[in-house]
Design an enzyme around this catalytic site. Structure first.
Site, PDB file in Angstrom:
ATOM      1  N   HIS A 194     127.424 -72.317 -26.836  1.00  0.00           N
ATOM      2  CA  HIS A 194     126.902 -71.316 -28.099  1.00  0.00           C
ATOM      3  C   HIS A 194     127.570 -71.731 -29.560  1.00  0.00           C
ATOM      4  CE1 HIS A 194     125.081 -68.958 -30.966  1.00  0.00           C
ATOM      5  NE2 HIS A 194     123.675 -68.341 -30.585  1.00  0.00           N
ATOM      6  N   GLU A 210     119.097 -75.706 -30.244  1.00  0.00           N
ATOM      7  CA  GLU A 210     119.558 -74.551 -30.884  1.00  0.00           C
ATOM      8  C   GLU A 210     119.911 -75.093 -32.417  1.00  0.00           C
ATOM      9  OE1 GLU A 210     119.595 -70.399 -29.480  1.00  0.00           O
ATOM     10  OE2 GLU A 210     121.409 -71.240 -29.573  1.00  0.00           O
ATOM     11  N   GLU A 234     128.026 -70.095 -32.193  1.00  0.00           N
ATOM     12  CA  GLU A 234     128.594 -68.624 -32.802  1.00  0.00           C
ATOM     13  C   GLU A 234     130.052 -69.674 -31.979  1.00  0.00           C
ATOM     14  OE1 GLU A 234     126.595 -65.584 -32.051  1.00  0.00           O
ATOM     15  OE2 GLU A 234     125.372 -67.105 -33.900  1.00  0.00           O
ATOM     16  N   SER A 269     115.679 -68.495 -34.923  1.00  0.00           N
ATOM     17  CA  SER A 269     115.015 -67.695 -35.626  1.00  0.00           C
ATOM     18  C   SER A 269     113.402 -67.569 -34.959  1.00  0.00           C
ATOM     19  CB  SER A 269     114.435 -67.805 -37.729  1.00  0.00           C
ATOM     20  OG  SER A 269     115.685 -67.703 -37.416  1.00  0.00           O
ATOM     21  N   ASN A 315     119.606 -63.614 -26.063  1.00  0.00           N
ATOM     22  CA  ASN A 315     120.934 -63.449 -26.523  1.00  0.00           C
ATOM     23  C   ASN A 315     121.328 -62.468 -27.345  1.00  0.00           C
ATOM     24  OD1 ASN A 315     123.506 -63.675 -27.074  1.00  0.00           O
ATOM     25  ND2 ASN A 315     123.637 -65.656 -28.714  1.00  0.00           N
ATOM     26  N   TRP A 316     121.557 -60.865 -27.200  1.00  0.00           N
ATOM     27  CA  TRP A 316     121.990 -60.021 -27.851  1.00  0.00           C
ATOM     28  C   TRP A 316     123.009 -59.745 -28.569  1.00  0.00           C
ATOM     29  CZ3 TRP A 316     121.177 -56.011 -23.240  1.00  0.00           C
ATOM     30  CH2 TRP A 316     119.547 -55.496 -23.571  1.00  0.00           C
ATOM     31  N   LYS A 317     124.607 -61.634 -28.348  1.00  0.00           N
ATOM     32  CA  LYS A 317     125.376 -61.276 -29.186  1.00  0.00           C
ATOM     33  C   LYS A 317     126.252 -60.466 -28.903  1.00  0.00           C
ATOM     34  CE  LYS A 317     122.855 -64.751 -31.736  1.00  0.00           C
ATOM     35  NZ  LYS A 317     122.819 -65.329 -32.924  1.00  0.00           N
ATOM     36  N   GLY A 330     119.321 -67.375 -37.034  1.00  0.00           N
ATOM     37  CA  GLY A 330     119.822 -65.441 -37.934  1.00  0.00           C
ATOM     38  C   GLY A 330     119.095 -66.302 -39.316  1.00  0.00           C
ATOM     39  N   GLY A 344     117.618 -64.541 -30.588  1.00  0.00           N
ATOM     40  CA  GLY A 344     118.184 -63.653 -30.944  1.00  0.00           C
ATOM     41  C   GLY A 344     118.510 -62.428 -31.011  1.00  0.00           C
ATOM     42  N   GLY A 345     117.911 -62.609 -32.499  1.00  0.00           N
ATOM     43  CA  GLY A 345     117.370 -61.075 -33.021  1.00  0.00           C
ATOM     44  C   GLY A 345     116.625 -60.951 -32.511  1.00  0.00           C
TER      45      GLY A 345
HETATM   46  P1  13P Z   1     118.403 -66.189 -33.814  1.00  0.00           P
HETATM   47  O1  13P Z   1     116.936 -65.489 -33.086  1.00  0.00           O
HETATM   48  O2  13P Z   1     118.728 -64.612 -34.385  1.00  0.00           O
HETATM   49  O3  13P Z   1     117.718 -67.045 -34.870  1.00  0.00           O
HETATM   50  O4  13P Z   1     119.374 -66.199 -32.718  1.00  0.00           O
HETATM   51  C1  13P Z   1     118.914 -67.344 -32.535  1.00  0.00           C
HETATM   52  C2  13P Z   1     120.578 -67.575 -31.627  1.00  0.00           C
HETATM   53  O5  13P Z   1     121.209 -68.103 -31.134  1.00  0.00           O
HETATM   54  C3  13P Z   1     120.141 -67.462 -30.273  1.00  0.00           C
HETATM   55  O6  13P Z   1     121.155 -67.628 -29.773  1.00  0.00           O
END
Ligand code: 13P
Length: 244
Positions: free
Chosen positions: A88, A159, A90, A205, A10-12, A165, A226-227
């Site tokens: 998600h 999640e 967020e 994470s 997920n590149w956000k 994050g 994510g990251g």
């Molecule tokens: P991180 O891997 O940066 O914690 O993010 C997870 C995420 O929100 C994937 O959708």
């Protein structure tokens, strides 16, 4: 039971055009695990010539209309998306996504020929209060209500909000415990066979150094990263961990 591991990124709201092209060139030849990337809508057309599966981070449930700022599921499909992320945390936290609207988006993916990855997960205070499964049941309730049968291929992602994050990953035991309980909840509504065939990813994470242990859990059918999905090297290192 057929649940091949799915490695989703997920590149956000991070990547631009040049970074996307660079990333795609680096991961293009990878074989061995199913890769999937969720990108900003404006980047989706850049994936057209790649072999990677991809999708938007959010879609609307109507095909078209006066819905300024939303992404049509039909257009996403036309651009080649085969998956769509829904619910998600967020989106829930910053954009007013509800359990109900998240379910409508996820089911729209299937109505338009894509596969949903439906995110659920508790906040830290909810975990501390012993409410994790109650929260997840509530998050899933409208989905099961609107869809009494399993849409083919439907995926969940567990999640925990406190692990996103933050660098604080759920232990593999914590992930497995929740994902077993979530599978039981899926079985209750969609039947045992569908539950056994439904992939449940873990996200929060995930890094190259913890991916293997997480994916060694029988009920962790892949990861939503994510990251660590932003750099091709770390994303591929996670994908290699899926091979066992
Ligand atoms: P991180 O891997 O940066 O914690 O993010 C997870 C995420 O929100 C994937 O959708």
């Amino acid at each position: 039971m057929s649940r091949p591991k799915l490695i989703a990124g997920n590149w956000k709201m991070y990547k631009n055009v040049a970074e996307t092209a660079d990333f795609l060139a680096k991961v293009e030849g990878f074989q061995g695990a199913e890769l999937l990337l969720f990108a900003q809508s404006a980047l989706l057309s850049l994936f057209a010539n790649s072999k990677l599966a991809f999708g938007p981070q959010n879609i609307y449930w109507e095909e078209k209309g006066a819905f300024t700022g939303e992404l049509s599921p039909k257009l996403a499909k036309e651009l080649g998306a085969s998956y769509a992320l829904a619910g998600h945390s967020e989106r829930r936290q910053f954009f007013g996504e509800t359990h109900h609207s998240a379910a409508k988006r996820a089911l729209a993916a299937h109505a338009f020929g894509m596969t949903a990855v439906f995110c659920v997960g508790e906040r830290l205070e909810e975990r501390d209060a012993g409410q994790t499964m109650n929260v997840i049941r509530a998050q899933c309730a409208p989905l099961f209500e609107m869809s009494p049968q399993a849409p083919a291929g439907f995926c969940f992602a567990y999640e925990p909000v406190w692990a996103i994050g933050t660098g604080r990953t759920a232990t593999s035991a914590q992930a497995e415990e929740v994902q077993v309980a979530l599978r039981a909840e899926i079985a209750k509504h969609w039947g045992e066979t569908a539950a056994q065939n439904t992939r449940i990813l873990y996200g929060g994470s995930v890094k190259p150094d913890n991916a293997k242990e997480l994916m060694s859990c029988p009920n962790v059918d892949g990861v939503l990263v994510g990251g660590a999905s932003l750099e091709a090297e770390s994303f591929l290192a996670i994908a290699r961990a899926a091979k066992g």
